[in-house]
Scaffold this motif. Sequence first.
Motif, PDB file in Angstrom:
ATOM      1  N   HIS A 205       0.849  -1.200   0.000  1.00 41.49           N
ATOM      2  CA  HIS A 205       0.000   0.000   0.000  1.00 41.49           C
ATOM      3  C   HIS A 205       0.876   1.238   0.000  1.00 41.49           C
ATOM      4  CE1 HIS A 205      -3.499  -2.444   0.619  1.00 41.49           C
ATOM      5  NE2 HIS A 205      -2.984  -2.965   1.716  1.00 41.49           N
ATOM      6  N   GLU A 206       0.654   2.070  -1.003  1.00 41.86           N
ATOM      7  CA  GLU A 206       1.526   3.250  -1.135  1.00 41.86           C
ATOM      8  C   GLU A 206       1.273   4.273  -0.024  1.00 41.86           C
ATOM      9  OE1 GLU A 206       1.846   4.833  -5.056  1.00 41.86           O
ATOM     10  OE2 GLU A 206       3.321   6.333  -4.416  1.00 41.86           O
ATOM     11  N   GLY A 211       7.584  14.389  -0.760  1.00 43.12           N
ATOM     12  CA  GLY A 211       8.336  14.609  -2.001  1.00 43.12           C
ATOM     13  C   GLY A 211       8.752  13.280  -2.602  1.00 43.12           C
ATOM     14  N   ARG A 212       9.528  13.348  -3.677  1.00 43.86           N
ATOM     15  CA  ARG A 212      10.038  12.171  -4.371  1.00 43.86           C
ATOM     16  C   ARG A 212       8.893  11.222  -4.749  1.00 43.86           C
ATOM     17  NH1 ARG A 212      13.490   7.396  -1.939  1.00 43.86           N
ATOM     18  NH2 ARG A 212      11.386   6.585  -2.123  1.00 43.86           N
ATOM     19  N   ALA A 213       7.800  11.833  -5.195  1.00 43.37           N
ATOM     20  CA  ALA A 213       6.596  11.034  -5.455  1.00 43.37           C
ATOM     21  C   ALA A 213       6.766  10.086  -6.633  1.00 43.37           C
ATOM     22  CB  ALA A 213       5.399  11.953  -5.701  1.00 43.37           C
ATOM     23  N   ALA A 214       7.731  10.362  -7.514  1.00 40.73           N
ATOM     24  CA  ALA A 214       7.913   9.486  -8.678  1.00 40.73           C
ATOM     25  C   ALA A 214       8.352   8.083  -8.244  1.00 40.73           C
ATOM     26  CB  ALA A 214       8.947  10.086  -9.631  1.00 40.73           C
ATOM     27  N   VAL A 215       8.960   8.010  -7.075  1.00 39.88           N
ATOM     28  CA  VAL A 215       9.421   6.710  -6.578  1.00 39.88           C
ATOM     29  C   VAL A 215       8.589   6.377  -5.342  1.00 39.88           C
ATOM     30  CG1 VAL A 215      11.399   5.407  -5.736  1.00 39.88           C
ATOM     31  CG2 VAL A 215      11.713   7.134  -7.514  1.00 39.88           C
ATOM     32  N   ASP A 216       7.785   5.331  -5.479  1.00 39.38           N
ATOM     33  CA  ASP A 216       6.823   4.996  -4.424  1.00 39.38           C
ATOM     34  C   ASP A 216       7.508   4.460  -3.161  1.00 39.38           C
ATOM     35  OD1 ASP A 216       6.961   2.793  -6.712  1.00 39.38           O
ATOM     36  OD2 ASP A 216       6.749   1.732  -4.823  1.00 39.38           O
ATOM     37  N   SER A 217       6.880   4.701  -2.034  1.00 31.14           N
ATOM     38  CA  SER A 217       7.269   4.061  -0.762  1.00 31.14           C
ATOM     39  C   SER A 217       5.992   3.478  -0.163  1.00 31.14           C
ATOM     40  CB  SER A 217       7.886   5.070   0.194  1.00 31.14           C
ATOM     41  OG  SER A 217       9.082   5.560  -0.342  1.00 31.14           O
ATOM     42  N   ASN A 218       6.129   2.374   0.556  1.00 36.03           N
ATOM     43  CA  ASN A 218       4.938   1.575   0.856  1.00 36.03           C
ATOM     44  C   ASN A 218       4.926   0.955   2.241  1.00 36.03           C
ATOM     45  OD1 ASN A 218       3.880   1.352  -2.109  1.00 36.03           O
ATOM     46  ND2 ASN A 218       6.065   0.913  -2.198  1.00 36.03           N
ATOM     47  N   SER A 219       3.714   0.681   2.693  1.00 39.30           N
ATOM     48  CA  SER A 219       3.513  -0.258   3.795  1.00 39.30           C
ATOM     49  C   SER A 219       3.359  -1.626   3.145  1.00 39.30           C
ATOM     50  CB  SER A 219       2.245   0.060   4.569  1.00 39.30           C
ATOM     51  OG  SER A 219       2.394   1.274   5.244  1.00 39.30           O
ATOM     52  N   THR A 220       4.057  -2.617   3.678  1.00 42.45           N
ATOM     53  CA  THR A 220       4.105  -3.926   3.020  1.00 42.45           C
ATOM     54  C   THR A 220       3.717  -4.992   4.037  1.00 42.45           C
ATOM     55  OG1 THR A 220       6.034  -2.983   1.918  1.00 42.45           O
ATOM     56  CG2 THR A 220       5.596  -5.280   1.488  1.00 42.45           C
ATOM     57  N   PHE A 221       2.722  -5.795   3.670  1.00 43.14           N
ATOM     58  CA  PHE A 221       2.190  -6.794   4.605  1.00 43.14           C
ATOM     59  C   PHE A 221       2.464  -8.199   4.064  1.00 43.14           C
ATOM     60  CE2 PHE A 221      -0.086  -2.878   5.006  1.00 43.14           C
ATOM     61  CZ  PHE A 221      -0.214  -2.696   6.372  1.00 43.14           C
ATOM     62  N   PHE A 222       3.050  -9.046   4.892  1.00 38.69           N
ATOM     63  CA  PHE A 222       3.411 -10.412   4.484  1.00 38.69           C
ATOM     64  C   PHE A 222       2.482 -11.387   5.178  1.00 38.69           C
ATOM     65  CE2 PHE A 222       7.013  -7.677   4.351  1.00 38.69           C
ATOM     66  CZ  PHE A 222       7.674  -8.008   3.179  1.00 38.69           C
ATOM     67  N   ASP A 223       1.823 -12.207   4.366  1.00 35.63           N
ATOM     68  CA  ASP A 223       0.905 -13.185   4.942  1.00 35.63           C
ATOM     69  C   ASP A 223       1.194 -14.543   4.302  1.00 35.63           C
ATOM     70  OD1 ASP A 223      -1.118 -14.465   6.207  1.00 35.63           O
ATOM     71  OD2 ASP A 223      -2.725 -13.602   4.988  1.00 35.63           O
ATOM     72  N   GLY A 224       2.166 -15.245   4.868  1.00 35.56           N
ATOM     73  CA  GLY A 224       2.479 -16.590   4.375  1.00 35.56           C
ATOM     74  C   GLY A 224       3.333 -16.605   3.118  1.00 35.56           C
ATOM     75  N   LEU A 225       4.223 -15.604   2.964  1.00 33.30           N
ATOM     76  CA  LEU A 225       5.134 -15.600   1.802  1.00 33.30           C
ATOM     77  C   LEU A 225       6.117 -16.763   1.944  1.00 33.30           C
ATOM     78  CD1 LEU A 225       6.322 -14.136  -0.762  1.00 33.30           C
ATOM     79  CD2 LEU A 225       7.905 -13.013   0.832  1.00 33.30           C
ATOM     80  N   LYS A 226       6.135 -17.649   0.933  1.00 37.27           N
ATOM     81  CA  LYS A 226       7.049 -18.798   0.984  1.00 37.27           C
ATOM     82  C   LYS A 226       8.395 -18.382   0.395  1.00 37.27           C
ATOM     83  CE  LYS A 226       3.742 -22.648   0.644  1.00 37.27           C
ATOM     84  NZ  LYS A 226       3.005 -22.157   1.765  1.00 37.27           N
ATOM     85  N   VAL A 227       9.468 -18.696   1.136  1.00 41.44           N
ATOM     86  CA  VAL A 227      10.811 -18.348   0.670  1.00 41.44           C
ATOM     87  C   VAL A 227      11.650 -19.621   0.644  1.00 41.44           C
ATOM     88  CG1 VAL A 227      12.875 -16.964   1.116  1.00 41.44           C
ATOM     89  CG2 VAL A 227      10.631 -16.079   1.766  1.00 41.44           C
ATOM     90  N   PRO A 228      12.095 -20.057  -0.532  1.00 41.28           N
ATOM     91  CA  PRO A 228      12.916 -21.265  -0.581  1.00 41.28           C
ATOM     92  C   PRO A 228      14.260 -21.053   0.138  1.00 41.28           C
ATOM     93  CG  PRO A 228      12.526 -20.374  -2.801  1.00 41.28           C
ATOM     94  CD  PRO A 228      11.869 -19.446  -1.843  1.00 41.28           C
ATOM     95  N   LEU A 229      14.800 -22.148   0.635  1.00 46.08           N
ATOM     96  CA  LEU A 229      16.066 -22.082   1.379  1.00 46.08           C
ATOM     97  C   LEU A 229      17.166 -21.417   0.549  1.00 46.08           C
ATOM     98  CD1 LEU A 229      17.116 -23.008   4.118  1.00 46.08           C
ATOM     99  CD2 LEU A 229      17.814 -25.166   3.063  1.00 46.08           C
ATOM    100  N   GLU A 230      17.156 -21.686  -0.764  1.00 44.69           N
ATOM    101  CA  GLU A 230      18.236 -21.151  -1.612  1.00 44.69           C
ATOM    102  C   GLU A 230      18.129 -19.645  -1.820  1.00 44.69           C
ATOM    103  OE1 GLU A 230      16.200 -23.653  -2.467  1.00 44.69           O
ATOM    104  OE2 GLU A 230      15.339 -23.378  -4.474  1.00 44.69           O
TER     105      GLU A 230
END
Length: 392
Positions: A205-206, A211-230
Motif C-alpha cells: 500500500h503506497e 516529495g520524491r513522489a515518482a518513486v513509491d514508498s509503501n507499507s508492506t504486509f506479508f501473509d504466508g510468503l514462501k521463501v525457498p532455502l536457496e
Amino acid sequence: MDTILALADTEERAAIRDAVQALCDRFDDTYWSERDRSGTFPFEFHQAFAQAGWLGIAMPPDYGGAGLGITEAAIMMQTVANSAGAFAACSTLHINIFGPHPIVVHGTPEQKARWLPSLVKGEVRACFAVTEPDAGLDTGRITTRADRDGNGYVVHGRKVWTSTAQEADKIMLLARTTPREQCARPTDGLSLFYTDLDRRHVQVHEIHKMGRAAVDSNSTFFDGLKVPLEDRIGEEGKGFRYLLDGINPERILIAAEAVGIGRRALAKAAQYAKERVVFGRPIGQNQAIQHPLAESWAELAAAELMALRAAHLYDRGEPCGAEANAAKYLAGEACFRAADRAVRTHGGFGYAAEYHVERYFREAVLTRLVPVSRELILCYLAERVLGLPKSY
Ligand SMILES: Cc1cc2nc3c(=O)[nH]c(=O)nc-3n(C[C@H](O)[C@H](O)[C@H](O)COP(=O)(O)OP(=O)(O)OC[C@H]3O[C@@H](n4cnc5c(N)ncnc54)[C@H](O)[C@@H]3O)c2cc1C
C-alpha cells in the motif's frame, strides 16, 4: 595513492561524469515535475541507464558489472542528483547500485549467477525491506518472522517505507528467524533473504508523502510468503551483520547524492539572483542574497571532500565508519540549507512548482532522514569517535 591524489579528478572520473550528465540531460525539469505530480515511476529514465550499462557500475565483471569502486559510483550518483531528476532520479537507480551489496559479499556463486546479471541489465527491479513501524531505527526489535517450513521459510509480518515495492519483482528482506529472547544480542537471530515478491502473499500500500513522489514508498504486509532455502543470503541468524557491511557504502552514496541535489538548487538560485531585478538592481547584487549562497557552495564542497575521502578509504578496504557517517551528516545539512536558500532566493516564486526549487527542497528534507537520521549519526560519532558512553 595518497588521499589528495585520490580526490583528484582522473580522466576516467571526468568521463563518467560527462557520460552520466549527457544521459541525464535527456530528462529535463518538465519530465521530472510531471513524474512528481502524477506519482509515476520514471521507467524511461531507468531503462536509459540500464541500457547504457550504468546499473552495474560497482558490480563484479563476472556478472556483467563494470567492477569499479564506490568512488566512481558516488561520482555517478552525484552527477545524477545534480540533474533535473535530483533525489527521485537517484532513488530510481540507487537500489541497483547499492542494494545487491550483501549478495556480492555473502552470496554463493550460484546465487550471484542467478540474481546479479538481471539486476545489472535492469531486467529485474528489487526493493529493500528492513524498516518496521514498531521498531524504527532500533532494528533489533523487528518482529516480521520467517519460520522454517520444510525446505524453506514462511514469512509473516509487516514493513514500512519499502521503496519501489509497487513495481519490484524481487524483495531483499530482513526477518527474525530466532525469537529475540533466545538471542545473546537483539540483532542476532535475524536473517536476510532475496526472493520473489509474490503478490499473492504480499500486500503493498503506497504511502502518500511530501516529495520524491515518482518513486513509491509503501507499507508492506506479508501473509504466508514462501521463501525457498536457496533464497537465504549467508547463514541463518547473521542477516543484520550482512547489512552492516553495506552501511558505509550506502551512506557515502547518499552523501554524494545530497551534494548533487544541493548543487542543483544552488545553481538555480544563482541564476535567478542574476536575473531578478528588484529596487532597480539584480537581487544577487545584495550581500544578504550573495553570502548565504556562497556559504552553501563552501558547505557543499566540504561535504563532497568528506564523501570522497570516505569512498577512497572504503575502496582501499580501510575503516571508514567515521568518515562515511560524517559525510552523510554534513551533506544532508548542506543540501537542506542550499535548497532552503534556493527557495528563499526565489521569493514567492520559490513556492511555485514551475521554478522547481520547491521540488528540490521537498527532496532535500529526505537527505537528513534516510537511511539513518542525523541524530543517530551524531550518536555514532560521539560514541565511536569521541569515546562517549553509548546513548541509545
Ligand atoms: C521516503 C522514504 C523512503 C524510505 N525507503 C526505505 C526502504 O526502501 N527500505 C527501508 O527498509 N526503509 C526505508 N525508509 C525508512 C528509513 O530508513 C527510516 O525512516 C529511518 O531509518 C528512520 O526510522 P523511523 O522513521 O522509524 O524513525 P524512528 O526510529 O521512529 O525515530 C524518530 C526520530 O527519533 C530520533 N531518535 C530515535 N531514537 C533516538 C535516540 N536514541 N537518540 C536521539 N534521537 C533518536 C530519530 O533520529 C528520529 O529523528 C524510508 C524512509 C523514507 C521517509
